[in-house]
Design an enzyme around this catalytic site. Structure first.
Site, PDB file in Angstrom:
ATOM      1  N   ASP A 251       0.943  -1.194   0.049  1.00 15.10           N
ATOM      2  CA  ASP A 251      -0.063  -0.314  -0.057  1.00 15.10           C
ATOM      3  C   ASP A 251       0.926   1.134  -0.078  1.00 15.10           C
ATOM      4  O   ASP A 251       1.724   1.421   0.859  1.00 15.10           O
ATOM      5  CB  ASP A 251      -0.857   0.060   1.119  1.00 15.10           C
ATOM      6  CG  ASP A 251      -1.925  -1.079   1.336  1.00 15.10           C
ATOM      7  OD1 ASP A 251      -1.347  -2.208   1.067  1.00 15.10           O
ATOM      8  OD2 ASP A 251      -3.177  -0.993   1.820  1.00 15.10           O
ATOM      9  N   HIS A 253      -0.993   4.566  -0.646  1.00 16.66           N
ATOM     10  CA  HIS A 253      -2.104   5.453   0.051  1.00 16.66           C
ATOM     11  C   HIS A 253      -1.732   6.855  -0.244  1.00 16.66           C
ATOM     12  O   HIS A 253      -1.538   7.654   0.735  1.00 16.66           O
ATOM     13  CB  HIS A 253      -2.448   5.304   1.321  1.00 16.66           C
ATOM     14  CG  HIS A 253      -3.298   3.907   1.494  1.00 16.66           C
ATOM     15  ND1 HIS A 253      -4.349   3.875   1.057  1.00 16.66           N
ATOM     16  CD2 HIS A 253      -2.843   2.808   2.097  1.00 16.66           C
ATOM     17  CE1 HIS A 253      -5.183   2.761   1.514  1.00 16.66           C
ATOM     18  NE2 HIS A 253      -4.185   2.069   2.086  1.00 16.66           N
ATOM     19  N   ASP A 280      -4.044  -0.273  -3.751  1.00 19.59           N
ATOM     20  CA  ASP A 280      -4.250   0.855  -2.717  1.00 19.59           C
ATOM     21  C   ASP A 280      -3.216   1.923  -2.964  1.00 19.59           C
ATOM     22  O   ASP A 280      -2.455   2.393  -2.073  1.00 19.59           O
ATOM     23  CB  ASP A 280      -4.041   0.348  -1.241  1.00 19.59           C
ATOM     24  CG  ASP A 280      -5.366  -0.077  -0.683  1.00 19.59           C
ATOM     25  OD1 ASP A 280      -6.331  -0.232  -1.622  1.00 19.59           O
ATOM     26  OD2 ASP A 280      -5.489  -0.286   0.379  1.00 19.59           O
ATOM     27  N   ASP A 283      -6.038   7.321  -1.571  1.00 17.65           N
ATOM     28  CA  ASP A 283      -6.787   7.552  -0.344  1.00 17.65           C
ATOM     29  C   ASP A 283      -5.854   7.929   0.892  1.00 17.65           C
ATOM     30  O   ASP A 283      -4.686   7.576   0.535  1.00 17.65           O
ATOM     31  CB  ASP A 283      -7.825   6.625  -0.306  1.00 17.65           C
ATOM     32  CG  ASP A 283      -8.856   6.514  -1.042  1.00 17.65           C
ATOM     33  OD1 ASP A 283      -9.317   7.672  -1.397  1.00 17.65           O
ATOM     34  OD2 ASP A 283      -9.699   5.446  -0.913  1.00 17.65           O
ATOM     35  N   ARG A 284      -6.028   8.520   1.848  1.00 22.92           N
ATOM     36  CA  ARG A 284      -5.558   8.917   2.852  1.00 22.92           C
ATOM     37  C   ARG A 284      -4.447   9.747   2.749  1.00 22.92           C
ATOM     38  O   ARG A 284      -4.642  10.726   3.602  1.00 22.92           O
ATOM     39  CB  ARG A 284      -4.811   7.465   3.530  1.00 22.92           C
ATOM     40  CG  ARG A 284      -5.888   6.132   3.647  1.00 22.92           C
ATOM     41  CD  ARG A 284      -6.960   6.617   4.684  1.00 22.92           C
ATOM     42  NE  ARG A 284      -7.549   5.177   5.116  1.00 22.92           N
ATOM     43  CZ  ARG A 284      -8.612   5.112   5.560  1.00 22.92           C
ATOM     44  NH1 ARG A 284      -9.472   6.146   5.891  1.00 22.92           N
ATOM     45  NH2 ARG A 284      -9.426   4.096   5.701  1.00 22.92           N
ATOM     46  N   ASN A 312      -8.406  -2.542  -2.598  1.00 19.16           N
ATOM     47  CA  ASN A 312      -9.835  -2.269  -2.208  1.00 19.16           C
ATOM     48  C   ASN A 312     -10.246  -0.840  -2.216  1.00 19.16           C
ATOM     49  O   ASN A 312     -11.243  -0.458  -2.481  1.00 19.16           O
ATOM     50  CB  ASN A 312     -10.231  -2.808  -0.999  1.00 19.16           C
ATOM     51  CG  ASN A 312      -9.377  -2.167   0.304  1.00 19.16           C
ATOM     52  OD1 ASN A 312      -8.091  -2.312   0.116  1.00 19.16           O
ATOM     53  ND2 ASN A 312      -9.979  -1.532   1.063  1.00 19.16           N
ATOM     54  N   HIS A 313      -9.005  -0.050  -2.417  1.00 20.01           N
ATOM     55  CA  HIS A 313      -9.166   1.595  -2.470  1.00 20.01           C
ATOM     56  C   HIS A 313      -9.411   1.876  -3.881  1.00 20.01           C
ATOM     57  O   HIS A 313      -9.708   2.961  -4.357  1.00 20.01           O
ATOM     58  CB  HIS A 313      -8.322   2.227  -1.815  1.00 20.01           C
ATOM     59  CG  HIS A 313      -8.490   2.405  -0.224  1.00 20.01           C
ATOM     60  ND1 HIS A 313      -8.948   3.397   0.433  1.00 20.01           N
ATOM     61  CD2 HIS A 313      -8.160   1.375   0.487  1.00 20.01           C
ATOM     62  CE1 HIS A 313      -9.153   3.051   1.663  1.00 20.01           C
ATOM     63  NE2 HIS A 313      -8.767   1.788   1.977  1.00 20.01           N
ATOM     64  N   HIS A 361      -4.162  -8.455  -3.243  1.00 21.23           N
ATOM     65  CA  HIS A 361      -4.128  -7.370  -2.504  1.00 21.23           C
ATOM     66  C   HIS A 361      -4.528  -7.833  -1.034  1.00 21.23           C
ATOM     67  O   HIS A 361      -3.965  -7.641   0.031  1.00 21.23           O
ATOM     68  CB  HIS A 361      -4.978  -6.317  -2.887  1.00 21.23           C
ATOM     69  CG  HIS A 361      -5.083  -5.101  -1.760  1.00 21.23           C
ATOM     70  ND1 HIS A 361      -4.044  -4.171  -1.687  1.00 21.23           N
ATOM     71  CD2 HIS A 361      -5.880  -4.548  -0.801  1.00 21.23           C
ATOM     72  CE1 HIS A 361      -4.348  -3.425  -0.833  1.00 21.23           C
ATOM     73  NE2 HIS A 361      -5.391  -3.371  -0.408  1.00 21.23           N
ATOM     74  N   ARG A 412     -14.402  -5.723   9.171  1.00 27.39           N
ATOM     75  CA  ARG A 412     -14.621  -4.683   7.915  1.00 27.39           C
ATOM     76  C   ARG A 412     -15.658  -4.578   7.338  1.00 27.39           C
ATOM     77  O   ARG A 412     -16.060  -3.778   6.524  1.00 27.39           O
ATOM     78  CB  ARG A 412     -13.443  -5.139   6.919  1.00 27.39           C
ATOM     79  CG  ARG A 412     -11.926  -4.970   7.485  1.00 27.39           C
ATOM     80  CD  ARG A 412     -11.084  -5.332   6.256  1.00 27.39           C
ATOM     81  NE  ARG A 412      -9.516  -5.354   6.583  1.00 27.39           N
ATOM     82  CZ  ARG A 412      -8.891  -4.426   6.639  1.00 27.39           C
ATOM     83  NH1 ARG A 412      -9.210  -3.126   6.202  1.00 27.39           N
ATOM     84  NH2 ARG A 412      -7.487  -4.455   6.683  1.00 27.39           N
ATOM     85  N   HIS A 440      -2.783  -4.946   2.300  1.00 27.22           N
ATOM     86  CA  HIS A 440      -4.076  -4.461   2.805  1.00 27.22           C
ATOM     87  C   HIS A 440      -4.227  -4.023   4.234  1.00 27.22           C
ATOM     88  O   HIS A 440      -4.784  -3.181   4.549  1.00 27.22           O
ATOM     89  CB  HIS A 440      -5.071  -5.590   2.547  1.00 27.22           C
ATOM     90  CG  HIS A 440      -6.339  -5.349   2.740  1.00 27.22           C
ATOM     91  ND1 HIS A 440      -7.070  -4.124   2.446  1.00 27.22           N
ATOM     92  CD2 HIS A 440      -7.412  -6.048   3.374  1.00 27.22           C
ATOM     93  CE1 HIS A 440      -8.387  -4.366   2.671  1.00 27.22           C
ATOM     94  NE2 HIS A 440      -8.428  -5.476   3.308  1.00 27.22           N
TER      95      HIS A 440
END
Length: 478
Positions: A251, A253, A280, A283-284, A312-313, A361, A412, A440
């Site tokens: 990730d 991010h 991923d 995001d973040r 998943n993002h 992932h 989750r 993840h």
């Protein structure tokens, strides 16, 4: 013994004697010390702790002196022969208060450090719980929308209505992207010199560029990447030859500093060093656009040596709420965000390295008997993965602890928590696969082995979100 006489002689001189003896030196004023202590030189070893305390020694220092003079210290030294000799401090032994203060400060610092680590563990646990709860709420909300959409589709089919589906909100209707959609009118062609200049610009102190590249050029790069990714199957086989290596990046991010550091350490992708970015990307963090620009440019320039997995993002419902929509809207517009999600829908789901290592992932599956063939049959060209599907599980699932058995519902809100037995069953059904590399999950050291190394987690976003104090890591396979 004349106490006042001994006291006038001074503790510092006695201390000097002890230090010299401790260093193996000869004391030139042996008889003087005996006289001040009121003891015959031949029986100096008979000095008591109380006598030394009378002239200013602390109890611990006095005991140390007695042990030395009685030969006990020498006996202990012989027992430790061959071991490293402890250094003798050049401190005045009489400064007992100083030593006690030092020890107290040291103790206080250790206590503070321990409390700080404990607080950080609690904060990290709280962060993880909040993140999982947020993800669960997002997926729960979207599941209701999904069910409503399916209900509308069924109702239309049953009634033969031509307008009912068209009357539903467009936000809940997922349409497969036309793979033959026309490319942007002005085609942007990234070059290696352009990419290096772009990366140099980002690394400059105080970098705050609103638009890292023109909107038309960015849309062109996104569309070209979508078209290129659409050519690949869901699962890609990669062969790592004897003179090659492959680096798996977890990730990111939106933390552009991490991908810049990784490329600085390992160089650009090439025949002898390939890269697999395991989802991923957005995001973040605050620079998801820069991260994707670098990844898409690397794929364009070094196509055969760069591989991208979907995380998943890279799903519209998640990056709509976790920061990427806001970043695109503030720096460009929602059109850019929409185009990104169409490109994300074309990302492959997994890679198999040398027929033995599966890289995806998230993790394994809630249902039994899932095979690579079933993964290959999934329709991945959707902006939101279907609920309770193979595609959702491989992007959302997590390995459980050593005592976890079976597959249980994840907190989750999607995917599952799987045990080692599920892992063994998957390997049996999909031989010769014998290892899984996934991402993840944030790990403090950047990676973690599960089930004796059958599953390995790698997470590359260091100090995740700016307050987790975790390391980032990559895995290099030879």
């Amino acid at each position: 013994m004349n106490t006042s006489d001994a006291s006038s002689w001074g503790v510092s001189q006695v201390s000097k004697f002890i230090l010299r003896v401790g260093k193996g030196e000869v004391w030139k004023n042996y008889s003087r010390l005996c006289k001040k202590l009121g003891i015959d030189g031949k029986s100096l070893s008979n000095a008591t702790t109380a006598q030394l305390m009378e002239i200013g020694f602390t109890r611990s220092d006095a005991k140390r002196v007695i042990d030395k003079l009685s030969g006990k210290a020498e006996a202990e030294a012989k027992e430790k022969k061959g071991k490293e000799k402890a250094p003798v401090l050049d401190l005045n032994i009489s400064d007992g208060k100083v030593m006690r203060a030092v020890l107290r400060i040291q103790s206080m610092f250790k206590g503070f450090k321990g409390r700080h680590q404990f607080r950080m563990q609690l904060l990290q646990q709280a962060w993880d719980e909040l993140e999982r709860k947020e993800e669960s709420e997002i997926r729960g909300s979207n599941m209701q929308i999904f069910k409503m959409t399916e209900m509308y589709k069924k109702l239309k089919k049953d009634t033969g209505s031509q307008n009912l589906l068209d009357a539903t909100p467009q936000a809940i209707i997922q349409k497969k992207e036309d793979s033959k959609a026309s490319a942007a009118s002005s085609r942007f062609v990234p070059t290696l010199s352009w990419l290096t200049d772009f990366m140099d610009e980002i690394q400059k102190p105080g970098y705050r560029k609103v638009q890292p590249m023109k909107e038309a050029d960015l849309l062109s790069l996104i569309e070209q990447t979508r078209i290129e990714l659409s050519k690949f199957p869901n699962v890609i086989n990669v062969q790592i030859k004897a003179d090659q290596s492959l680096i798996v990046v977890g990730d990111l991010h939106g933390q552009v500093a991490d991908i810049l550091h990784i490329l600085h350490e390992h160089g650009f992708p090439r025949k002898r060093k390939m890269f697999l970015f395991n989802g991923d990307f957005v995001d973040r963090g605050s620079h998801s656009i820069e991260v994707t620009i670098i990844l898409f440019a690397l794929k364009y320039l070094f196509g055969p040596y760069v591989f991208l997995n979907r995380g998943n993002h890279e799903a519209k419902d998640i990056n709509e709420r976790d920061g990427f929509l806001v970043e695109c809207s503030q720096r460009y517009n929602t059109k850019v965000w929409e185009r990104y999600n169409k490109a994300f829908a074309a990302l492959p789901l997994a890679h198999i390295l040398n027929q033995e290592i599966l890289v995806l992932h998230g993790g394994l599956f809630y249902d039994e008997g899932v095979t690579i063939s079933k993964i290959k049959q999934q329709d991945r060209f959707v902006e939101i993965p279907p609920f309770e599907s193979i595609m959702e599980d491989l992007m959302w699932s997590d390995p459980g602890g050593p005592s976890h058995h079976g597959a249980s519902q994840s907190d989750r809100g999607c995917g599952c928590i799987f045990g080692e037995d599920i892992c063994d069953e998957f390997f049996e059904d999909n031989a010769p696969i014998r290892m899984i590399i996934r991402s993840h999950e944030k790990k403090q050291s950047g990676f973690q082995r599960h089930f004796g190394g059958k599953v390995v987690t790698v997470f590359s976003a260091s100090n995740y979100c700016g307050d987790n104090e975790n390391d980032g890591a990559v895995i290099e396979l030879f």
